[in-house]
Design a protein around this motif. Structure first.
Motif, PDB file in Angstrom:
ATOM      1  N   LEU A   1      39.578  47.705  44.114  1.00 38.26           N
ATOM      2  CA  LEU A   1      38.493  48.581  44.559  1.00 38.26           C
ATOM      3  C   LEU A   1      37.944  49.392  43.388  1.00 38.26           C
ATOM      4  O   LEU A   1      36.725  49.540  43.239  1.00 38.26           O
ATOM      5  N   GLU A   2      38.841  49.900  42.531  1.00 39.42           N
ATOM      6  CA  GLU A   2      38.396  50.677  41.375  1.00 39.42           C
ATOM      7  C   GLU A   2      37.568  49.823  40.428  1.00 39.42           C
ATOM      8  O   GLU A   2      36.558  50.282  39.874  1.00 39.42           O
ATOM      9  N   THR A   3      37.989  48.549  40.251  1.00 42.81           N
ATOM     10  CA  THR A   3      37.235  47.645  39.386  1.00 42.81           C
ATOM     11  C   THR A   3      35.844  47.382  39.952  1.00 42.81           C
ATOM     12  O   THR A   3      34.838  47.425  39.238  1.00 42.81           O
ATOM     13  N   ASN A   4      35.776  47.109  41.264  1.00 44.17           N
ATOM     14  CA  ASN A   4      34.484  46.834  41.894  1.00 44.17           C
ATOM     15  C   ASN A   4      33.581  48.063  41.875  1.00 44.17           C
ATOM     16  O   ASN A   4      32.365  47.952  41.666  1.00 44.17           O
ATOM     17  N   VAL A   5      34.167  49.253  42.103  1.00 45.03           N
ATOM     18  CA  VAL A   5      33.370  50.481  42.088  1.00 45.03           C
ATOM     19  C   VAL A   5      32.801  50.725  40.691  1.00 45.03           C
ATOM     20  O   VAL A   5      31.637  51.101  40.531  1.00 45.03           O
ATOM     21  N   ALA A   6      33.640  50.488  39.665  1.00 45.53           N
ATOM     22  CA  ALA A   6      33.169  50.686  38.292  1.00 45.53           C
ATOM     23  C   ALA A   6      32.014  49.741  37.965  1.00 45.53           C
ATOM     24  O   ALA A   6      31.021  50.134  37.348  1.00 45.53           O
TER      25      ALA A   6
ATOM     26  N   ALA B   1      45.101  37.396  43.208  1.00 48.35           N
ATOM     27  CA  ALA B   1      45.103  38.710  43.854  1.00 48.35           C
ATOM     28  C   ALA B   1      45.450  39.834  42.886  1.00 48.35           C
ATOM     29  O   ALA B   1      44.926  40.946  42.996  1.00 48.35           O
ATOM     30  N   LYS B   2      46.310  39.547  41.916  1.00 53.28           N
ATOM     31  CA  LYS B   2      46.795  40.601  41.019  1.00 53.28           C
ATOM     32  C   LYS B   2      46.026  40.684  39.707  1.00 53.28           C
ATOM     33  O   LYS B   2      46.279  41.585  38.901  1.00 53.28           O
ATOM     34  N   ASP B   3      45.095  39.756  39.480  1.00 59.20           N
ATOM     35  CA  ASP B   3      44.311  39.756  38.245  1.00 59.20           C
ATOM     36  C   ASP B   3      42.880  40.201  38.559  1.00 59.20           C
ATOM     37  O   ASP B   3      42.139  39.463  39.222  1.00 59.20           O
ATOM     38  N   PRO B   4      42.453  41.391  38.127  1.00 58.73           N
ATOM     39  CA  PRO B   4      41.101  41.876  38.446  1.00 58.73           C
ATOM     40  C   PRO B   4      40.002  40.921  37.994  1.00 58.73           C
ATOM     41  O   PRO B   4      38.974  40.779  38.679  1.00 58.73           O
ATOM     42  N   GLU B   5      40.186  40.249  36.860  1.00 62.09           N
ATOM     43  CA  GLU B   5      39.158  39.315  36.379  1.00 62.09           C
ATOM     44  C   GLU B   5      39.036  38.117  37.315  1.00 62.09           C
ATOM     45  O   GLU B   5      37.919  37.695  37.656  1.00 62.09           O
ATOM     46  N   LEU B   6      40.176  37.554  37.730  1.00 62.23           N
ATOM     47  CA  LEU B   6      40.131  36.413  38.634  1.00 62.23           C
ATOM     48  C   LEU B   6      39.605  36.822  40.004  1.00 62.23           C
ATOM     49  O   LEU B   6      38.951  36.024  40.687  1.00 62.23           O
ATOM     50  N   ASN B   7      39.886  38.045  40.419  1.00 66.83           N
ATOM     51  CA  ASN B   7      39.333  38.530  41.684  1.00 66.83           C
ATOM     52  C   ASN B   7      37.820  38.616  41.607  1.00 66.83           C
ATOM     53  O   ASN B   7      37.109  38.293  42.559  1.00 66.83           O
ATOM     54  N   SER B   8      37.298  39.068  40.454  1.00 71.19           N
ATOM     55  CA  SER B   8      35.847  39.112  40.268  1.00 71.19           C
ATOM     56  C   SER B   8      35.261  37.713  40.319  1.00 71.19           C
ATOM     57  O   SER B   8      34.202  37.480  40.920  1.00 71.19           O
ATOM     58  N   LEU B   9      35.939  36.765  39.690  1.00 74.94           N
ATOM     59  CA  LEU B   9      35.498  35.375  39.710  1.00 74.94           C
ATOM     60  C   LEU B   9      35.473  34.841  41.128  1.00 74.94           C
ATOM     61  O   LEU B   9      34.516  34.173  41.547  1.00 74.94           O
ATOM     62  N   ARG B  10      36.505  35.148  41.898  1.00 70.33           N
ATOM     63  CA  ARG B  10      36.635  34.651  43.273  1.00 70.33           C
ATOM     64  C   ARG B  10      35.548  35.203  44.184  1.00 70.33           C
ATOM     65  O   ARG B  10      35.026  34.486  45.051  1.00 70.33           O
TER      66      ARG B  10
END
Length: 242
Positions: A42-47, A122-131
């Motif tokens: 959530l913090e990554t997406n908000v940023a 799930a635990k990698d913010p970069e891969l979550n952004s990719l997904r």
């Protein structure tokens, strides 16, 4: 004075309570880990959203200033053209950032993800952004995977395969490189492929779908057994190809 039987009963009760307490502690720990992952995502997406909102706000200020400087009879197609190009640049920048993740993971020898796919994404913010990112350029389309000889490659679905109940698919996401079912199954409104690209909590989505697979398989076996006892011909049709 307590009898040996009473002492034994108390000891068994204490042991059971201790086991239940250990299970509750383990469950609480897992919940905390899941909440930590969701908070980081959530913090990554908000940023990211704040950064893009700042860029868009700056663009709007430039457009407003340009409108004030233009003569009243000036063709505003110039502004529309400028805004369109700038917005396209922002979208292209996001696409390039996501595409750069694959290049980075490949260089690190971590792509494609072959093991513990749900946990890794799930635990990698970069891969979550990719997904989760999708656009006209970065599409998450289904493709049939083939080996060098042209034969189809079928691998377990990353979301609903339960280990004991194998659920394989010949389809994989063209962008994530993960095998996923392409049909709505086990009472879910969307397929595993759709859920993979929309679920906020990927670990929880996997748990729900694995449990549904287990339940579906158990019910199918029970029904088949009842039909066999009743003298019915055959059982349920085999699981459809995914």
């Amino acid at each position: 004075m307590s009898s040996p039987g009473n002492v034994s009963s108390v000891a068994e009760l204490l042991e059971q309570n201790g086991a239940q307490l250990a299970q509750l502690t383990d469950s609480a720990t897992k919940t905390e880990d899941t909440l930590a992952v969701m908070k980081a995502l959530l913090e990554t997406n908000v940023a990211t959203m704040n950064r893009m909102n700042g860029e868009i706000a700056g663009l709007r200020r430039e457009v407003a200033s340009l409108r004030r400087r233009l003569p009243a009879d000036e063709d505003e197609a110039l502004i529309v053209n400028l805004v369109g190009r700038t917005e396209a640049d922002l979208h292209r920048q996001c696409d390039e950032e996501v595409e750069g993740i694959v290049a980075k993971k490949t260089a690190e020898g971590k792509w494609p993800v072959k093991r513990r796919r749900v946990e890794t994404f799930a635990k990698d913010p970069e891969l979550n952004s990719l997904r989760l990112h999708s656009s006209a350029t970065v599409e998450h389309s289904l493709c049939i995977v083939r080996n060098p000889t042209g034969q189809e490659v079928r691998n377990p679905c990353a979301l609903c395969n339960s280990g004991t109940n194998k659920r394989k698919s010949r389809y994989a996401c063209s962008n994530c490189g993960v095998h996923l079912c392409n049909k709505k199954r086990d009472g879910f409104a969307i397929s595993c492929h759709e859920a993979w690209h929309h679920a906020v909590d990927l670990m929880e989505e996997r748990r729900r779908r694995m449990e549904a697979t287990e339940k579906y398989t158990a019910e199918r076996k029970a029904k088949k057994g009842q039909e066999g006892k009743g003298g019915g011909e055959g059982g349920n049709a085999p699981v459809a190809e995914l």
